[in-house]
Design a protein around this motif. Structure first.
Motif, PDB file in Angstrom:
ATOM      1  N   MET A 220       0.764  -1.103   0.266  1.00  0.00           N
ATOM      2  CA  MET A 220      -0.697   0.182   0.086  1.00  0.00           C
ATOM      3  C   MET A 220       0.827   0.819   0.321  1.00  0.00           C
ATOM      4  SD  MET A 220      -2.821   1.115   3.001  1.00  0.00           S
ATOM      5  CE  MET A 220      -3.849  -0.079   2.822  1.00  0.00           C
ATOM      6  N   LYS A 221       1.246   2.172  -1.112  1.00  0.00           N
ATOM      7  CA  LYS A 221       1.397   3.785  -0.140  1.00  0.00           C
ATOM      8  C   LYS A 221       0.847   4.083   0.023  1.00  0.00           C
ATOM      9  CE  LYS A 221       3.243   5.671  -4.370  1.00  0.00           C
ATOM     10  NZ  LYS A 221       4.583   5.480  -5.493  1.00  0.00           N
ATOM     11  N   ILE A 222       1.360   4.966   0.682  1.00  0.00           N
ATOM     12  CA  ILE A 222       1.859   6.148   1.668  1.00  0.00           C
ATOM     13  C   ILE A 222       1.857   7.286   0.980  1.00  0.00           C
ATOM     14  CG2 ILE A 222       2.448   6.972   3.833  1.00  0.00           C
ATOM     15  CD1 ILE A 222       2.991   3.610   4.777  1.00  0.00           C
ATOM     16  N   TYR A 223       0.878   8.788   1.248  1.00  0.00           N
ATOM     17  CA  TYR A 223       1.182  10.198   0.938  1.00  0.00           C
ATOM     18  C   TYR A 223       1.210  10.731   2.004  1.00  0.00           C
ATOM     19  CZ  TYR A 223      -0.589   7.274  -3.055  1.00  0.00           C
ATOM     20  OH  TYR A 223      -1.086   6.256  -4.530  1.00  0.00           O
ATOM     21  N   TYR A 224       2.004  11.608   2.049  1.00  0.00           N
ATOM     22  CA  TYR A 224       2.090  12.590   3.446  1.00  0.00           C
ATOM     23  C   TYR A 224       1.529  14.179   3.112  1.00  0.00           C
ATOM     24  CZ  TYR A 224       5.269   8.913   4.454  1.00  0.00           C
ATOM     25  OH  TYR A 224       5.830   7.576   4.580  1.00  0.00           O
ATOM     26  N   VAL A 225       1.469  14.413   3.928  1.00  0.00           N
ATOM     27  CA  VAL A 225       0.717  16.630   4.124  1.00  0.00           C
ATOM     28  C   VAL A 225       2.142  16.540   4.968  1.00  0.00           C
ATOM     29  CG1 VAL A 225      -0.715  18.201   4.463  1.00  0.00           C
ATOM     30  CG2 VAL A 225      -1.054  15.912   3.250  1.00  0.00           C
ATOM     31  N   TYR A 226       2.663  17.805   4.840  1.00  0.00           N
ATOM     32  CA  TYR A 226       3.743  18.472   5.977  1.00  0.00           C
ATOM     33  C   TYR A 226       3.643  19.884   5.315  1.00  0.00           C
ATOM     34  CZ  TYR A 226       6.316  18.889   1.072  1.00  0.00           C
ATOM     35  OH  TYR A 226       6.907  19.504  -0.163  1.00  0.00           O
ATOM     36  N   ILE A 227       4.614  20.256   6.182  1.00  0.00           N
ATOM     37  CA  ILE A 227       4.627  21.859   6.808  1.00  0.00           C
ATOM     38  C   ILE A 227       6.494  21.683   6.912  1.00  0.00           C
ATOM     39  CG2 ILE A 227       4.431  23.845   7.787  1.00  0.00           C
ATOM     40  CD1 ILE A 227       1.259  22.725   9.073  1.00  0.00           C
ATOM     41  N   VAL A 228       7.105  22.699   6.166  1.00  0.00           N
ATOM     42  CA  VAL A 228       8.141  23.180   6.547  1.00  0.00           C
ATOM     43  C   VAL A 228       8.049  24.291   6.839  1.00  0.00           C
ATOM     44  CG1 VAL A 228       9.199  21.442   5.169  1.00  0.00           C
ATOM     45  CG2 VAL A 228       8.704  23.572   4.311  1.00  0.00           C
ATOM     46  N   LYS A 229       9.643  24.027   8.269  1.00  0.00           N
ATOM     47  CA  LYS A 229       9.130  25.670   8.383  1.00  0.00           C
ATOM     48  C   LYS A 229      11.073  26.351   7.851  1.00  0.00           C
ATOM     49  CE  LYS A 229       9.852  28.872  12.352  1.00  0.00           C
ATOM     50  NZ  LYS A 229       9.911  29.248  14.202  1.00  0.00           N
ATOM     51  N   CYS A 230      10.505  27.322   7.194  1.00  0.00           N
ATOM     52  CA  CYS A 230      10.706  28.389   5.765  1.00  0.00           C
ATOM     53  C   CYS A 230      12.707  29.005   7.032  1.00  0.00           C
ATOM     54  CB  CYS A 230      10.830  29.196   4.951  1.00  0.00           C
ATOM     55  SG  CYS A 230       9.371  27.616   3.991  1.00  0.00           S
ATOM     56  N   SER A 231      13.860  29.309   6.443  1.00  0.00           N
ATOM     57  CA  SER A 231      14.907  30.623   6.689  1.00  0.00           C
ATOM     58  C   SER A 231      13.917  32.044   7.190  1.00  0.00           C
ATOM     59  CB  SER A 231      16.125  30.292   6.356  1.00  0.00           C
ATOM     60  OG  SER A 231      15.930  31.350   5.131  1.00  0.00           O
ATOM     61  N   ASP A 232      13.442  32.123   6.447  1.00  0.00           N
ATOM     62  CA  ASP A 232      12.227  33.349   6.829  1.00  0.00           C
ATOM     63  C   ASP A 232      11.356  33.203   8.247  1.00  0.00           C
ATOM     64  OD1 ASP A 232      10.343  31.853   5.068  1.00  0.00           O
ATOM     65  OD2 ASP A 232       9.993  33.641   4.306  1.00  0.00           O
ATOM     66  N   ASN A 233      11.447  32.208   8.817  1.00  0.00           N
ATOM     67  CA  ASN A 233      10.073  31.846   9.103  1.00  0.00           C
ATOM     68  C   ASN A 233       8.675  31.873   8.523  1.00  0.00           C
ATOM     69  OD1 ASN A 233      12.057  31.246  11.560  1.00  0.00           O
ATOM     70  ND2 ASN A 233      11.540  33.610  12.322  1.00  0.00           N
ATOM     71  N   SER A 234       8.536  31.714   8.028  1.00  0.00           N
ATOM     72  CA  SER A 234       7.247  31.345   7.337  1.00  0.00           C
ATOM     73  C   SER A 234       7.371  29.947   6.905  1.00  0.00           C
ATOM     74  CB  SER A 234       7.400  31.518   5.737  1.00  0.00           C
ATOM     75  OG  SER A 234       8.456  31.150   4.872  1.00  0.00           O
ATOM     76  N   TYR A 235       6.001  29.182   7.029  1.00  0.00           N
ATOM     77  CA  TYR A 235       5.672  27.970   6.560  1.00  0.00           C
ATOM     78  C   TYR A 235       4.855  27.726   5.141  1.00  0.00           C
ATOM     79  CZ  TYR A 235       5.696  27.451  11.225  1.00  0.00           C
ATOM     80  OH  TYR A 235       5.445  27.995  12.827  1.00  0.00           O
ATOM     81  N   TYR A 236       5.339  26.214   4.686  1.00  0.00           N
ATOM     82  CA  TYR A 236       5.088  25.913   3.754  1.00  0.00           C
ATOM     83  C   TYR A 236       4.486  24.978   3.917  1.00  0.00           C
ATOM     84  CZ  TYR A 236       5.225  23.791  -1.403  1.00  0.00           C
ATOM     85  OH  TYR A 236       4.820  23.275  -2.324  1.00  0.00           O
TER      86      TYR A 236
END
Length: 97
Positions: free
Chosen positions: A1-17
């Protein structure tokens, strides 16, 4: 079974992607390697993985990603800090703004 991820990264300018992938490690490396000058994270490296959630269904993962992208910073930080119970209150407060 394939697994998918939703993720958040914190960028160097403190914003989120927020993003979606089926290979989390590869995707975070791609953000930090910066191959696409047009991408949001290209000028905000390095990025740090601060949240991810696994899904077995790609459609559900994509739907959750879109939902998070519409959220306020406070709501994103609530799930990053595993405070899911704060989401209803943060939604109500935003409606008052």
């Amino acid at each position: 079974m394939k697994i998918y991820y939703v993720y958040i990264v914190k960028c160097s300018d403190n914003s989120y992607y927020t993003g979606f992938t089926n290979d989390l490690e590869r995707r975070i490396n791609e953000h930090n390697d910066g191959f696409n000058p047009e991408s949001y994270t290209y000028t905000r490296k390095p990025v740090e993985l601060v949240f991810y959630h696994e899904f077995n269904d790609a459609t559900q993962a994509i739907s959750f990603e879109k939902q998070i992208k519409g959220w306020s910073r406070k709501k994103k930080e609530a799930i990053i800090n595993d405070n899911w119970d704060l989401l209803p209150m943060l939604s109500k407060n935003r409606m008052k703004d």
